[in-house]
Design a protein around this motif. Sequence first.
Motif, PDB file in Angstrom:
ATOM      1  N   LYS A 223       0.807  -1.222   0.000  1.00 17.91           N
ATOM      2  CA  LYS A 223       0.000   0.000   0.000  1.00 17.91           C
ATOM      3  C   LYS A 223       0.842   1.275   0.000  1.00 17.91           C
ATOM      4  O   LYS A 223       0.307   2.354  -0.221  1.00 17.91           O
ATOM      5  N   ASN A 224       2.133   1.169   0.275  1.00 21.40           N
ATOM      6  CA  ASN A 224       2.983   2.356   0.298  1.00 21.40           C
ATOM      7  C   ASN A 224       4.429   1.935   0.073  1.00 21.40           C
ATOM      8  O   ASN A 224       4.751   0.741   0.043  1.00 21.40           O
ATOM      9  N   VAL A 225       5.302   2.923  -0.058  1.00 22.57           N
ATOM     10  CA  VAL A 225       6.693   2.644  -0.412  1.00 22.57           C
ATOM     11  C   VAL A 225       7.416   1.880   0.702  1.00 22.57           C
ATOM     12  O   VAL A 225       8.294   1.052   0.434  1.00 22.57           O
ATOM     13  N   GLN A 226       7.056   2.128   1.953  1.00 23.32           N
ATOM     14  CA  GLN A 226       7.687   1.396   3.054  1.00 23.32           C
ATOM     15  C   GLN A 226       7.316  -0.083   3.021  1.00 23.32           C
ATOM     16  O   GLN A 226       8.142  -0.949   3.320  1.00 23.32           O
ATOM     17  N   GLN A 227       6.089  -0.380   2.639  1.00 19.53           N
ATOM     18  CA  GLN A 227       5.691  -1.776   2.516  1.00 19.53           C
ATOM     19  C   GLN A 227       6.411  -2.456   1.350  1.00 19.53           C
ATOM     20  O   GLN A 227       6.704  -3.658   1.414  1.00 19.53           O
ATOM     21  N   VAL A 228       6.715  -1.710   0.286  1.00 23.27           N
ATOM     22  CA  VAL A 228       7.525  -2.256  -0.808  1.00 23.27           C
ATOM     23  C   VAL A 228       8.892  -2.682  -0.262  1.00 23.27           C
ATOM     24  O   VAL A 228       9.397  -3.773  -0.558  1.00 23.27           O
ATOM     25  N   MET A 229       9.510  -1.813   0.541  1.00 28.01           N
ATOM     26  CA  MET A 229      10.815  -2.115   1.127  1.00 28.01           C
ATOM     27  C   MET A 229      10.732  -3.333   2.043  1.00 28.01           C
ATOM     28  O   MET A 229      11.600  -4.220   2.018  1.00 28.01           O
ATOM     29  N   ALA A 230       9.678  -3.371   2.854  1.00 28.62           N
ATOM     30  CA  ALA A 230       9.515  -4.482   3.791  1.00 28.62           C
ATOM     31  C   ALA A 230       9.360  -5.807   3.043  1.00 28.62           C
ATOM     32  O   ALA A 230       9.996  -6.817   3.392  1.00 28.62           O
ATOM     33  N   LEU A 231       8.529  -5.828   2.022  1.00 27.12           N
ATOM     34  CA  LEU A 231       8.329  -7.060   1.245  1.00 27.12           C
ATOM     35  C   LEU A 231       9.603  -7.471   0.525  1.00 27.12           C
ATOM     36  O   LEU A 231       9.888  -8.666   0.372  1.00 27.12           O
ATOM     37  N   ASP A 232      10.387  -6.488   0.087  1.00 34.16           N
ATOM     38  CA  ASP A 232      11.650  -6.804  -0.572  1.00 34.16           C
ATOM     39  C   ASP A 232      12.572  -7.577   0.366  1.00 34.16           C
ATOM     40  O   ASP A 232      13.208  -8.558  -0.027  1.00 34.16           O
ATOM     41  N   LEU A 233      12.636  -7.147   1.623  1.00 37.55           N
ATOM     42  CA  LEU A 233      13.440  -7.863   2.622  1.00 37.55           C
ATOM     43  C   LEU A 233      12.842  -9.225   2.950  1.00 37.55           C
ATOM     44  O   LEU A 233      13.551 -10.232   3.054  1.00 37.55           O
ATOM     45  N   LEU A 234      11.528  -9.265   3.099  1.00 40.99           N
ATOM     46  CA  LEU A 234      10.856 -10.504   3.485  1.00 40.99           C
ATOM     47  C   LEU A 234      10.993 -11.583   2.411  1.00 40.99           C
ATOM     48  O   LEU A 234      11.047 -12.775   2.722  1.00 40.99           O
ATOM     49  N   LEU A 235      11.062 -11.177   1.137  1.00 33.51           N
ATOM     50  CA  LEU A 235      11.098 -12.144   0.048  1.00 33.51           C
ATOM     51  C   LEU A 235      12.510 -12.475  -0.415  1.00 33.51           C
ATOM     52  O   LEU A 235      12.690 -13.286  -1.318  1.00 33.51           O
ATOM     53  N   ASP A 236      13.513 -11.857   0.206  1.00 35.32           N
ATOM     54  CA  ASP A 236      14.905 -12.135  -0.150  1.00 35.32           C
ATOM     55  C   ASP A 236      15.465 -13.191   0.791  1.00 35.32           C
ATOM     56  O   ASP A 236      15.729 -12.915   1.965  1.00 35.32           O
ATOM     57  N   PRO A 237      15.678 -14.445   0.319  1.00 34.67           N
ATOM     58  CA  PRO A 237      16.156 -15.510   1.206  1.00 34.67           C
ATOM     59  C   PRO A 237      17.576 -15.297   1.714  1.00 34.67           C
ATOM     60  O   PRO A 237      17.990 -15.952   2.673  1.00 34.67           O
ATOM     61  N   SER A 238      18.325 -14.378   1.093  1.00 37.75           N
ATOM     62  CA  SER A 238      19.687 -14.119   1.577  1.00 37.75           C
ATOM     63  C   SER A 238      19.690 -13.255   2.838  1.00 37.75           C
ATOM     64  O   SER A 238      20.704 -13.146   3.516  1.00 37.75           O
ATOM     65  N   VAL A 239      18.559 -12.637   3.140  1.00 38.91           N
ATOM     66  CA  VAL A 239      18.433 -11.830   4.370  1.00 38.91           C
ATOM     67  C   VAL A 239      17.807 -12.719   5.440  1.00 38.91           C
ATOM     68  O   VAL A 239      16.617 -13.024   5.403  1.00 38.91           O
ATOM     69  N   THR A 240      18.610 -13.145   6.392  1.00 36.74           N
ATOM     70  CA  THR A 240      18.172 -14.125   7.393  1.00 36.74           C
ATOM     71  C   THR A 240      17.301 -13.503   8.468  1.00 36.74           C
ATOM     72  O   THR A 240      16.385 -14.145   8.986  1.00 36.74           O
ATOM     73  N   LEU A 241      17.573 -12.248   8.817  1.00 38.16           N
ATOM     74  CA  LEU A 241      16.802 -11.572   9.867  1.00 38.16           C
ATOM     75  C   LEU A 241      16.189 -10.296   9.327  1.00 38.16           C
ATOM     76  O   LEU A 241      16.890  -9.427   8.797  1.00 38.16           O
ATOM     77  N   VAL A 242      14.870 -10.185   9.458  1.00 41.80           N
ATOM     78  CA  VAL A 242      14.150  -8.963   9.088  1.00 41.80           C
ATOM     79  C   VAL A 242      13.468  -8.425  10.336  1.00 41.80           C
ATOM     80  O   VAL A 242      12.776  -9.172  11.041  1.00 41.80           O
ATOM     81  N   THR A 243      13.673  -7.144  10.622  1.00 50.25           N
ATOM     82  CA  THR A 243      12.979  -6.509  11.744  1.00 50.25           C
ATOM     83  C   THR A 243      12.043  -5.443  11.187  1.00 50.25           C
ATOM     84  O   THR A 243      12.468  -4.570  10.429  1.00 50.25           O
ATOM     85  N   LEU A 244      10.767  -5.544  11.567  1.00 49.87           N
ATOM     86  CA  LEU A 244       9.743  -4.604  11.102  1.00 49.87           C
ATOM     87  C   LEU A 244       9.163  -3.874  12.308  1.00 49.87           C
ATOM     88  O   LEU A 244       8.574  -4.494  13.192  1.00 49.87           O
ATOM     89  N   GLN A 245       9.346  -2.574  12.330  1.00 49.38           N
ATOM     90  CA  GLN A 245       8.855  -1.748  13.430  1.00 49.38           C
ATOM     91  C   GLN A 245       7.744  -0.845  12.929  1.00 49.38           C
ATOM     92  O   GLN A 245       7.781  -0.361  11.802  1.00 49.38           O
ATOM     93  N   GLY A 246       6.747  -0.622  13.766  1.00 47.25           N
ATOM     94  CA  GLY A 246       5.682   0.286  13.364  1.00 47.25           C
ATOM     95  C   GLY A 246       4.553   0.307  14.369  1.00 47.25           C
ATOM     96  O   GLY A 246       4.381  -0.612  15.167  1.00 47.25           O
ATOM     97  N   LYS A 247       3.769   1.379  14.310  1.00 46.44           N
ATOM     98  CA  LYS A 247       2.597   1.495  15.172  1.00 46.44           C
ATOM     99  C   LYS A 247       1.541   0.484  14.752  1.00 46.44           C
ATOM    100  O   LYS A 247       1.627  -0.142  13.695  1.00 46.44           O
ATOM    101  N   ALA A 248       0.523   0.358  15.587  1.00 46.90           N
ATOM    102  CA  ALA A 248      -0.593  -0.533  15.261  1.00 46.90           C
ATOM    103  C   ALA A 248      -1.224  -0.116  13.941  1.00 46.90           C
ATOM    104  O   ALA A 248      -1.449   1.073  13.690  1.00 46.90           O
ATOM    105  N   GLY A 249      -1.498  -1.100  13.076  1.00 46.47           N
ATOM    106  CA  GLY A 249      -2.177  -0.826  11.826  1.00 46.47           C
ATOM    107  C   GLY A 249      -1.286  -0.520  10.652  1.00 46.47           C
ATOM    108  O   GLY A 249      -1.777  -0.249   9.548  1.00 46.47           O
ATOM    109  N   THR A 250       0.037  -0.568  10.831  1.00 45.79           N
ATOM    110  CA  THR A 250       0.941  -0.272   9.712  1.00 45.79           C
ATOM    111  C   THR A 250       1.174  -1.497   8.832  1.00 45.79           C
ATOM    112  O   THR A 250       1.773  -1.371   7.760  1.00 45.79           O
ATOM    113  N   GLY A 251       0.744  -2.681   9.281  1.00 52.39           N
ATOM    114  CA  GLY A 251       0.788  -3.861   8.430  1.00 52.39           C
ATOM    115  C   GLY A 251       1.983  -4.770   8.638  1.00 52.39           C
ATOM    116  O   GLY A 251       2.204  -5.696   7.860  1.00 52.39           O
TER     117      GLY A 251
END
Length: 430
Positions: A223-251
């Motif tokens: 839904k926004n550019v930050q979610q694009v970045m987050a999905l890019d990390l989540l879908l990259d198997p070479s990145v073993t640890l992904v940390t996602l920070q955000g307020k309630a409702g940010t997805g």
Amino acid sequence: MGKIYAIDTNVILSDANFLNAFEDNTIVVSSIVLEEVDSKKKLMDEVGYNARHASKRIDELRKRGNIHEGVKLDNGGRFMVAFPPIESIVYDHFASKTNDNLIIATAHELSKTSEEKVTIVSKDVLVRVKSDAIGVNAEDYQHDKVISANDDSYMGYTELEVESEIINEFYKDKKVVSPQPFNENHYVLLKCGNQSAIARYNAGFLNKLYSYTEQNVFGLNHKNVQQVMALDLLLDPSVTLVTLQGKAGTGKTLLALAAGLQYTQEEQKYRKLTVARPVVPMGKDLGFLPGELKEKLDPWMQPIYDNLEYLFNVKSKEELSSILAGYEDIINIEALTYIRGRSIPEQFIIIDESQNLTKHEVKTILTRAGENCKFVLTGDPQQIDHVYLDEYSNGFTYAIEKFKTHRESGHITLTKGQRSDFAQLAADIL
């Protein structure tokens, strides 16, 4: 001249190695603090561990001499146990001889008899307030904090104004030499007038994203550019640890679940999807809830089920239960208690509400990683239920700060609420 630090119980229960935190000064522990620490030793959590470990350290110091008179520490400081006075103006000014007031009175008595400056160190705001009111210097415990209140938390991305030629070169070659260095897997939003591009920094270059997801991920669209970045990390198997920070409702949890389901159900890059949450009660403990284990866990795991209902496009809990029954060997939803102590290979692991973890717990969890696994930590450091943690000392913030320079990890802070306009307003103003 050295200083005297009078330590509150919560300091010891949050950091068992507190004896190393005050350089070559004197550490004073009231007898009341020892009583409170003793009452926590049987707890089977991080607080209990710290109580037991600190007790053993203090017991070892007895071999060096009389701890009431003071014994030498390895760093050149001193340690001593003091007793609260029978009479004190602290008792006159405050309601009664509560443990907090007895600890303050101990420090106040020391300030009258010692030439050294006495400071109470406490994580309890009101202990610090009452100490100042009575004329005793007080401060928060800083040694366990990953970042200070004056530091900006790491966002994981930067907006950068560049020349138009840089953006054109990026689109042509799918990479461009970075105008400045960033942390590995740091995202850069390049801008020049109406032109823009999203890039990821690695080894001196701004690179095309691993997977720019114009297509949906398990039915979910960004839904926004930050979610694009987050999905890019989540879908990259070479990145073993992904940390996602955000307020309630940010997805953050929804994105993590969608990526986990995509990789376990659709593409089968991981053998299992495991979702876990720390059980930190705000009311009754887990053991007071009726029913079998699954029934006890359901109230704690309901936010996970809510997101799964959305992703599986079902309308009731019964429909979801029927679907999950078919994935029983692939999707695990459990309390964090049951993930510790295991070796976890070939799994996509989501740890939700990670802000309620201690630094030791985060280390314990991440060191369970086996071959071909991916960890996702989600959380909001401003919503902490753990009594001995804050937004600067929790395990989630610790993981973000320690891993932010490493190629194996990536972080994104989500700031735009997608649940509803009203939910975003509530998150911003409440």
